[in-house]
Design a protein around this motif. Structure first.
Motif, mmCIF file in Angstrom:
data_model
loop_
_atom_site.group_PDB
_atom_site.id
_atom_site.type_symbol
_atom_site.label_atom_id
_atom_site.label_comp_id
_atom_site.label_asym_id
_atom_site.label_seq_id
_atom_site.Cartn_x
_atom_site.Cartn_y
_atom_site.Cartn_z
ATOM 1 N N GLU A 20 -28.041 16.080 -0.274
ATOM 2 C CA GLU A 20 -27.426 17.135 -1.086
ATOM 3 C C GLU A 20 -26.535 18.044 -0.252
ATOM 4 O O GLU A 20 -26.250 19.178 -0.632
ATOM 5 N N HIS A 21 -26.109 17.532 0.908
ATOM 6 C CA HIS A 21 -25.287 18.342 1.806
ATOM 7 C C HIS A 21 -24.028 17.575 2.234
ATOM 8 O O HIS A 21 -24.081 16.367 2.475
ATOM 9 N N ASP A 22 -22.923 18.325 2.313
ATOM 10 C CA ASP A 22 -21.711 17.796 2.950
ATOM 11 C C ASP A 22 -21.838 18.017 4.453
ATOM 12 O O ASP A 22 -22.243 19.105 4.896
ATOM 13 N N VAL A 23 -21.490 17.020 5.245
ATOM 14 C CA VAL A 23 -21.572 17.126 6.706
ATOM 15 C C VAL A 23 -20.178 16.902 7.286
ATOM 16 O O VAL A 23 -19.561 15.855 7.072
ATOM 17 N N ASN A 24 -19.683 17.915 7.994
ATOM 18 C CA ASN A 24 -18.366 17.856 8.629
ATOM 19 C C ASN A 24 -18.543 17.896 10.138
ATOM 20 O O ASN A 24 -19.342 18.688 10.655
ATOM 21 N N LEU A 25 -17.792 17.065 10.837
ATOM 22 C CA LEU A 25 -17.899 16.996 12.295
ATOM 23 C C LEU A 25 -16.507 17.046 12.902
ATOM 24 O O LEU A 25 -15.563 16.454 12.373
ATOM 25 N N ASN A 26 -16.378 17.756 14.034
ATOM 26 C CA ASN A 26 -15.069 17.907 14.669
ATOM 27 C C ASN A 26 -15.222 17.930 16.187
ATOM 28 O O ASN A 26 -16.121 18.583 16.722
ATOM 29 N N ILE A 27 -14.315 17.193 16.863
ATOM 30 C CA ILE A 27 -14.183 17.306 18.315
ATOM 31 C C ILE A 27 -12.991 18.231 18.542
ATOM 32 O O ILE A 27 -11.865 17.892 18.169
ATOM 33 N N THR A 28 -13.222 19.388 19.099
ATOM 34 C CA THR A 28 -12.168 20.398 19.186
ATOM 35 C C THR A 28 -11.006 19.942 20.057
ATOM 36 O O THR A 28 -11.159 19.117 20.957
ATOM 37 N N GLY A 29 -9.849 20.517 19.763
ATOM 38 C CA GLY A 29 -8.653 20.228 20.546
ATOM 39 C C GLY A 29 -7.947 18.951 20.168
ATOM 40 O O GLY A 29 -6.987 18.557 20.821
ATOM 41 N N GLY A 30 -8.427 18.270 19.107
ATOM 42 C CA GLY A 30 -7.776 17.038 18.689
ATOM 43 C C GLY A 30 -8.137 15.829 19.524
ATOM 44 O O GLY A 30 -7.502 14.788 19.410
ATOM 45 N N LEU A 31 -9.150 15.950 20.365
ATOM 46 C CA LEU A 31 -9.576 14.820 21.190
ATOM 47 C C LEU A 31 -10.237 13.733 20.340
ATOM 48 O O LEU A 31 -10.823 14.024 19.299
ATOM 49 N N THR A 32 -10.147 12.505 20.801
ATOM 50 C CA THR A 32 -10.875 11.389 20.198
ATOM 51 C C THR A 32 -11.805 10.811 21.250
ATOM 52 O O THR A 32 -11.358 10.393 22.315
ATOM 53 N N TYR A 39 -27.427 22.677 10.347
ATOM 54 C CA TYR A 39 -28.375 22.465 9.251
ATOM 55 C C TYR A 39 -29.436 23.560 9.230
ATOM 56 O O TYR A 39 -29.801 24.080 8.167
ATOM 57 N N LYS A 40 -29.927 23.936 10.425
ATOM 58 C CA LYS A 40 -30.942 24.993 10.530
ATOM 59 C C LYS A 40 -30.315 26.380 10.664
ATOM 60 O O LYS A 40 -31.033 27.390 10.620
ATOM 61 N N ASP A 41 -28.980 26.419 10.836
ATOM 62 C CA ASP A 41 -28.248 27.668 11.036
ATOM 63 C C ASP A 41 -28.797 28.455 12.233
ATOM 64 O O ASP A 41 -29.009 29.661 12.177
ATOM 65 N N ILE A 42 -29.013 27.746 13.322
ATOM 66 C CA ILE A 42 -29.497 28.336 14.570
ATOM 67 C C ILE A 42 -28.476 28.027 15.664
ATOM 68 O O ILE A 42 -28.164 26.862 15.914
ATOM 69 N N SER A 43 -27.969 29.056 16.314
ATOM 70 C CA SER A 43 -26.984 28.840 17.382
ATOM 71 C C SER A 43 -27.685 28.383 18.655
ATOM 72 O O SER A 43 -28.814 28.804 18.946
ATOM 73 N N LEU A 44 -27.005 27.535 19.404
ATOM 74 C CA LEU A 44 -27.548 27.012 20.655
ATOM 75 C C LEU A 44 -27.012 27.814 21.839
ATOM 76 O O LEU A 44 -25.973 28.472 21.738
ATOM 77 N N LEU A 69 -31.565 10.583 11.598
ATOM 78 C CA LEU A 69 -32.240 11.873 11.406
ATOM 79 C C LEU A 69 -33.101 11.875 10.148
ATOM 80 O O LEU A 69 -34.217 12.423 10.138
ATOM 81 N N GLU A 70 -32.597 11.270 9.082
ATOM 82 C CA GLU A 70 -33.368 11.243 7.831
ATOM 83 C C GLU A 70 -34.610 10.367 7.965
ATOM 84 O O GLU A 70 -35.692 10.722 7.489
ATOM 85 N N LYS A 71 -34.462 9.223 8.620
ATOM 86 C CA LYS A 71 -35.581 8.277 8.738
ATOM 87 C C LYS A 71 -36.618 8.735 9.756
ATOM 88 O O LYS A 71 -37.823 8.648 9.498
ATOM 89 N N ARG A 72 -36.173 9.224 10.915
ATOM 90 C CA ARG A 72 -37.111 9.524 11.998
ATOM 91 C C ARG A 72 -37.643 10.950 11.985
ATOM 92 O O ARG A 72 -38.734 11.201 12.492
ATOM 93 N N LEU A 73 -36.865 11.891 11.427
ATOM 94 C CA LEU A 73 -37.304 13.299 11.424
ATOM 95 C C LEU A 73 -37.536 13.843 10.024
ATOM 96 O O LEU A 73 -37.954 14.994 9.869
ATOM 97 N N GLY A 74 -37.226 13.060 8.996
ATOM 98 C CA GLY A 74 -37.457 13.509 7.625
ATOM 99 C C GLY A 74 -36.436 14.507 7.120
ATOM 100 O O GLY A 74 -36.671 15.181 6.115
ATOM 101 N N ALA A 75 -35.312 14.638 7.780
ATOM 102 C CA ALA A 75 -34.257 15.546 7.310
ATOM 103 C C ALA A 75 -33.647 14.995 6.018
ATOM 104 O O ALA A 75 -33.671 13.788 5.770
ATOM 105 N N ASN A 76 -33.100 15.895 5.214
ATOM 106 C CA ASN A 76 -32.520 15.485 3.935
ATOM 107 C C ASN A 76 -31.067 15.957 3.861
ATOM 108 O O ASN A 76 -30.792 17.151 3.724
ATOM 109 N N PHE A 77 -30.144 15.002 3.948
ATOM 110 C CA PHE A 77 -28.713 15.325 3.859
ATOM 111 C C PHE A 77 -28.093 14.794 2.568
ATOM 112 O O PHE A 77 -26.885 14.782 2.427
#
Length: 456
Positions: free
Chosen positions: A351-363, A381-386, A341-349
């Motif tokens: 200065e940001h913590d990034v947390n990711l979760n698969i709900t329900g404890g799945l792997t 990152y954009k604070d826009i709901s899908l 994302l940083e290389k191809r779209l120019g996003a800057n992470f």
């Protein structure tokens, strides 16, 4: 007379050393070496030495084929993981954390077996017969053909089976507690586990009675005991879950009679462990609406499709070095996609913590999850709901391209069952997908095109 030979044996992996070591150089375990004195003069008098018979090798074309019978347990999820049922004469090892429900599941299986195929034997080295009866009453598993033997001496079991070979199933709970008293080793010791397991393998193959072993796991989630235990058995099943969720996941880590990619989903209830008929709705029914950082993806687990929710939370970094935390997916995979994302779209992470979760404890490990991770991260990152009826599928390469994934039609059909109206798939997969009035299908070639679609 030959002098007895002395060496030190690692109780975790079986590595031998002439000197004692605090840490095993082979498996890395600490304080696992025990002294062993080998007296070869007593080999002829060893009553555990197996009788050997002369055999001649024969051409493979002249070997007669034997089709082994499969016994269905009537528990669909378990039969799926096993490849269609329990094979006669097979040795199955079921591992899981304490309290996860291993004994409960196998007691239910033994009860169902006794109804359908005849007598079953449950050998318990951990609980008394009265304790097992109390659980059986709670689980409604009171069957006349279900026999309980609370004994830790393995030779008692072997002597009993030699006189009673009409059992349809034998359960040993657990392999770490059953031992041979004549061996100079404590229960759960490497020597005990190897000897008992080897004799159980011979017992299962000669009598054609399937045997289920229940094993403990370490705090790292690995099966306790020597690695040789997993090599000796035909099937290794892992029962996963935790005390904070009602459901349990059953996976096959090894299966000589079926696939190791299948997964079974169960739910823990007061009356025992019940299979989950529709796991997809089970995992996404608590999804919140209008919250950024959430997306649904149809993940492929073996031959079945599970709809899972991927969540992300991107916040300002609390420390000079930003954190990357991931649950249910390898954090290195998350770091790789953030770099794309940083290389191809120019996003800057930076200065940001990034947390990711698969709900329900799945792997989830399959590559088709990549596009969902990017969607969740960009949304937070954009604070826009899908859109709540949107799902995404696709693998992402380092160049930012969206690569094709397998069994797209099957994934789309699962989405349609749960009323999803829109799905984004790789352009390479769209060539073989016909127009469907029930669901809108968008195809993307790279993540730049993908991000434009989800944000608009």
């Amino acid at each position: 007379m030959a002098k007895p030979k002395k060496y030190y044996l690692c109780q975790e992996c079986g590595y031998k050393s002439v000197n004692w070591m605090g840490k095993c150089s082979n498996c890395g375990s600490w304080d696992s070496f025990e002294e062993v004195i080998e007296d070869k003069s007593n080999v002829k008098n060893n009553k555990y030495a197996l009788e050997r018979e002369e055999k001649e090798p024969q051409p493979i074309t002249k070997i007669s084929s034997v089709k082994r019978q499969r016994y269905q347990t009537n528990i669909t999820e378990l039969d799926r993981v096993l490849g269609g049922g329990i094979v006669s004469g097979s040795l199955i090892l079921l591992g899981g954390a304490p309290g996860i429900g291993k004994s409960t599941l196998i007691l239910q299986v033994a009860s169902l077996f006794s109804q359908k195929y005849g007598k079953t034997l449950y050998l318990s080295g951990e609980e008394s017969a009265s304790q097992i009866k109390m659980r059986a009453e709670r689980l409604n598993c009171m069957e006349e053909n279900l026999n309980i033997l609370d004994e830790r001496d393995y030779m008692v079991l072997e002597n009993h089976i030699s006189k009673n070979k009409d059992y349809s199933l034998i359960v040993v709970d657990s392999i770490q507690t059953v031992h041979i008293p004549e061996l100079d080793a404590a229960p759960g010791n490497l020597t005990q586990i190897k000897e008992v397991t080897n004799r159980l393998v011979k017992l299962a193959k000669t009598t054609e009675i399937p045997v289920v072993l229940i094993g403990h796991v370490t705090k790292e989630g690995e099966l306790a005991g020597p690695r040789v235990l997993e090599h000796l058995v035909d099937t290794v099943l892992q029962f996963e879950g935790d005390n904070y969720h009602l459901y349990r996941m059953l996976r096959a880590k090894k299966n000589r009679f079926g696939s190791t990619n299948e997964i079974g989903v169960f739910e823990m209830k007061e009356n025992g462990i019940n299979e989950v008929a529709n796991p997809s709705s089970f995992f996404i029914n608590e999804r919140s609406a209008d919250v950024s950082g959430s997306i649904i993806t149809p993940a492929l687990e073996g031959s079945r499709v599970l709809l899972v929710e991927v969540q992300s939370l991107v916040t300002d970094a609390a420390f000079p070095s930003p954190q990357r935390l991931a649950k249910g997916v390898d954090y290195k995979r998350l770091s790789l996609l953030l770099a794309v994302l940083e290389k191809r779209l120019g996003a800057n992470f930076k200065e940001h913590d990034v947390n990711l979760n698969i709900t329900g404890g799945l792997t989830v490990e399959e590559p088709g999850l990549d596009l969902a991770i990017i969607a969740a991260v960009v949304s937070s990152y954009k604070d826009i709901s899908l859109a709540k009826d949107l799902a995404v599928i696709g693998e992402v390469g380092l160049g930012g391209e969206v690569r094709a994934v397998g069994q797209v039609k099957k994934r789309i059909n699962e989405l349609k069952k749960l009323s999803f109206k829109k799905v984004i798939i790789p352009a390479a997969n769209a060539k073989n997908i016909a127009f469907d009035p029930e669901i809108k299908i968008d195809a993307v070639k790279d993540i730049a095109e993908f991000v434009k679609i989800i944000l608009n």
